[in-house]
Write an enzyme that holds these catalytic residues in place. Structure first.
Site, mmCIF file in Angstrom:
data_model
loop_
_atom_site.group_PDB
_atom_site.id
_atom_site.type_symbol
_atom_site.label_atom_id
_atom_site.label_comp_id
_atom_site.label_asym_id
_atom_site.label_seq_id
_atom_site.Cartn_x
_atom_site.Cartn_y
_atom_site.Cartn_z
ATOM 1 C CB CYS A 220 -0.992 -0.033 1.177
ATOM 2 S SG CYS A 220 -2.339 1.158 0.974
ATOM 3 C CG HIS B 8 -4.088 -3.501 2.637
ATOM 4 N ND1 HIS B 8 -3.108 -3.124 3.536
ATOM 5 C CD2 HIS B 8 -4.598 -2.354 2.153
ATOM 6 C CE1 HIS B 8 -3.045 -1.811 3.602
ATOM 7 N NE2 HIS B 8 -3.943 -1.315 2.762
ATOM 8 C CD GLU C 138 -2.148 -6.301 5.042
ATOM 9 O OE1 GLU C 138 -1.697 -6.668 3.931
ATOM 10 O OE2 GLU C 138 -2.272 -5.107 5.367
#
Lengths: 193, 251
Positions: A77, A175, A177
């Site tokens: 990001c 992202h 994650e």
């Protein structure tokens, strides 16, 4: 494998640490130059505002350390955006790893670009076993245009770089994650590089 | 294309899910972490946890819960309920929350939106607005809808956007609990007047209601609680129907 997540006070790094744990790895949060240099893999996260994040990197000397790293580095990001030449956000000079300038989405679009969108034109082993048009989770107001270092694209009013690669440096705008199972697979692919 | 998001909302009290859930495959219906995992596997795009406890231990309990959820769940989640300071937000984000939702505290102290946005970035600041129609005007209400104000919904929404909100979670109290559909006219007006995403809340009763919130209400996301908790609507069925109606959706 020693995985260091660069700690410079940039928002939600706990999520990355947890994602690594779900994959069976431990991520070490560190701002220590020696520890970062000695890592097998380095993750450069970032949530927040570009100019203040860059100031933090400069105050700790990380701005000169990161571009010199030789092991695989993954910017996420804002981390990815700071690895570019420049970003419109706060008129901020970046680390100059990716040869592209980051700009704001057109005003007619809803910004931030928040939610799940498809990634296409996937290149490099970072996207091993990831299908074209896979969904990933994004939250951002600025983007890197498509350039020679683009290894994944995303379309939000404009087709832009959803991932970049140069030498040992990788950057993803989304992202991983927070991108469900596909995101975890991409993180695993990075660890397998 | 960016997809429309489906967001189950969990009410939390003292670290446990309340207001009832009816999941036969749950070992413990009160465990928010277990429920969150099930929703994330069944195709939810995001989750919202709304803390309604009022104990002094609240902050600590909530931080612990956020940490447990972040450890297990690989989709984004928002935490709201009684958040009133930069410090409150800092603790929740540090423990792994992706976004926070503020409501009454933003009305009482609008400058809080500016402060949070400057410190954490607008992408993680959701401003929740509860409103209902009074004499044909949409008025903002506080404290879970109990306390009316004179504030106009659309003016307030515009102000929170200018102050740095990243998203607006709009709950129509006229629709909430009715299962008769979302407040699509108000939603559409919000969506047309603002440039940040709008999350629709209040009134979901069937799959068509969600489709209408996106097509008629122009919402970017739709939130619901009981229709998901009591399995009246399966997220997968909902999304398949959305796709049939040519609504962009992650399936």
């Amino acid at each position: 494998m020693k995985i260091v997540i660069i700690d410079y006070g940039a928002g939600n790094i706990q999520s990355i640490k947890f994602a690594l744990e779900r994959l069976g790895y431990e991520g070490i949060l560190s701002s220590d130059a020696q520890e970062i240099k000695n890592a097998d893999k380095v993750i450069f996260p970032g949530v927040g505002e570009a100019s203040s994040a860059m100031r933090k990197l400069k105050s700790t000397g990380l701005d000169t350390l990161i571009p010199k790293l030789n092991q695989p580095v993954l910017g996420i990001c804002l981390g990815m955006q700071l690895m570019c030449n420049w970003t419109e956000e706060g008129d901020t000079t970046g680390l100059g790893i990716f040869d592209v300038d980051v700009v704001h989405f057109e005003k007619k679009l809803k910004v931030p670009h928040i939610g799940w969108n498809r990634i296409t034109d996937l290149k490099t082993p970072l996207f091993k076993d990831i299908q074209e048009n896979e969904y990933v989770y994004l939250v951002h107001s600025f983007y890197a245009p498509v350039c020679k270092e683009t290894i994944a694209k995303c379309d939000y009013g404009v087709e832009y770089s959803s991932a970049l690669k140069k030498d040992n440096f990788y950057g993803v705008q989304f992202h991983p994650e927070k991108s469900s199972d596909a995101g975890e697979r991409i993180l695993k692919n990075f660890l397998d590089l | 294309m960016l997809t429309k998001r489906i967001i189950p909302c969990l009410d939390i009290k003292d670290g446990r899910t309340v207001k009832g859930v009816n999941f036969v495959d749950l070992r413990d219906a009160g465990d928010p972490v277990e429920l969150a995992e099930i929703y994330s596997r069944s195709g939810a795009d995001e989750l919202v946890f709304l803390d309604i406890s009022a104990t002094e231990e609240k902050r600590k309990t909530l931080a612990e819960l956020v940490r447990k959820v972040a450890a297990k769940v690989n989709i984004p989640f928002t935490v709201g309920g009684g958040i009133s300071s930069v410090e409150d937000v800092d603790i929740l984000l540090q423990n792994g929350a992706d976004k926070v939702a503020i409501n009454s505290s933003a009305v009482k102290n609008p400058q809080l939106i500016n402060e949070l946005s400057a410190k954490f970035g607008r992408q993680c600041i959701v401003v929740a607005i509860d409103a209902k129609q009074v004499n044909g005007k949409w008025l903002v209400h506080l404290v879970g809808g109990k306390v009316p104000t004179e504030i106009d919904l659309f003016e307030w929404a515009k102000e929170v956007e200018e102050r740095g909100a990243g998203e607006i979670l709009f709950t129509s109290m006229d629709n909430d609990g009715t299962k008769a559909g979302f407040a699509n006219e108000a939603l559409q007006k919000l969506s047309n007047e603002l440039t940040i995403p709008i999350i629709a809340s209040g009134g979901a009763g069937n799959i068509q209601h969600f489709c209408d919130a996106f097509t008629k209400g122009k919402a970017d996301a739709a939130l619901a609680a009981s229709v998901f908790h009591f399995k009246e609507i399966e997220i997968k069925d909902l999304k398949e129907e959305m796709r049939k109606e040519r609504i962009e959706v992650r399936l």
